[in-house]
Design a protein around this motif. Sequence first.
Motif: not given
Length: 274
Positions: A32-36
Motif C-alpha cells: 500500500w502506498i500513501l501519497s500526499i
Amino acid sequence: MPDRSAQNPAQCFLGVLDAPARLHFDDDTEGWILSIGDAEQSHVDLNDPRRVFYEYLRRIANVVDLAGTPGTPLRAIHLGGGAMTLLRYIAATRPGSPQTVVELARELPDFVMGRLPLPPGSAVEVIIGDAREELPAARAGLAAPADVVVLDVFRGADAPQHLRDREFYAGVRDLLGPEGILLVNVGDDPGLQFLAEQARMLGRPAGPGSRPLFEDLWCLTEHSMLSGTQAGNLILVASTRQIPPEWGEALRIAGPHPAAVLDRWELEEWLESL
C-alpha cells in the motif's frame, strides 16, 4: 484488511498541508502506498511489516536492529508519522515496544490506521501537533527516556526553520537516554548544502568551549550520493554515546546496496569536500 479490488483509492484532505492524502494498493511492489499531494510518502506491506520497501527507511530500520538487545522492546518516538511504516516494523520485530507518534496533519493517523491496521498488540500513542511544540508531550508519554527518535518531516532545504535549528535539536536530544539514537532522514538537492548544515548542527560545537549536541554522528546513504551531484535521501545517525565501530561493517553488509556508511571522521572529511 483493505479490499485490493476497490475501484477508487481511499482519499482524504489534510487541512494543515492543504493537500490530499491518497492510499492505493500497488501491484508492482505488492504493498500500500500513501501519497500526499503528488509525492509518494510511505509504503506498507500489511502481510509482512518487517518488509521495508523504501531504501532510506530500510537504512533506518537497519540501525534500529542494532540498538539494544535484538528482539527486546525499544522506546521509540517518531516525529512525523506518514503511514507508520517504521512503527509497524518495530512493533513486529520488537513486540511490546512503547511508541509515540507526533503528526502535524490531524486527519492522517485515523485515515491511515482505519484502512491499514497496525500489528496486533502495538503500543502506540498518537500526538497531533507540531514536532517542536509537542516535544514535552512526547517526553511525558514514555515512562523512561527514549531509545530511538526518528525525525522524518523534512522536505529538503525548504524545511521550516524551527525544525532545523540548534535549540530544536537540543530538545530532541533531551528525549533520549544515555545510549539513545536520533535518526534523521534528510532529503536534499545537488550540492547537499542542507545535509551539510544539519550535520554541522548535530555534530559540531556551537562555539569555543562548548560541546557538540551529540557525542557521535554518522551518515548512511546510497554510494552514488557521495558525488554530491544528485538529489536523494541521506540518513544522519546521531548518538548520545560513541557509536560502536562494529556497526560500520554490519550496516554496510545490511545495505541496501551499494551502501555508503560514513563514521564521524569520514563524514567530516566528506563535508569539507562538498
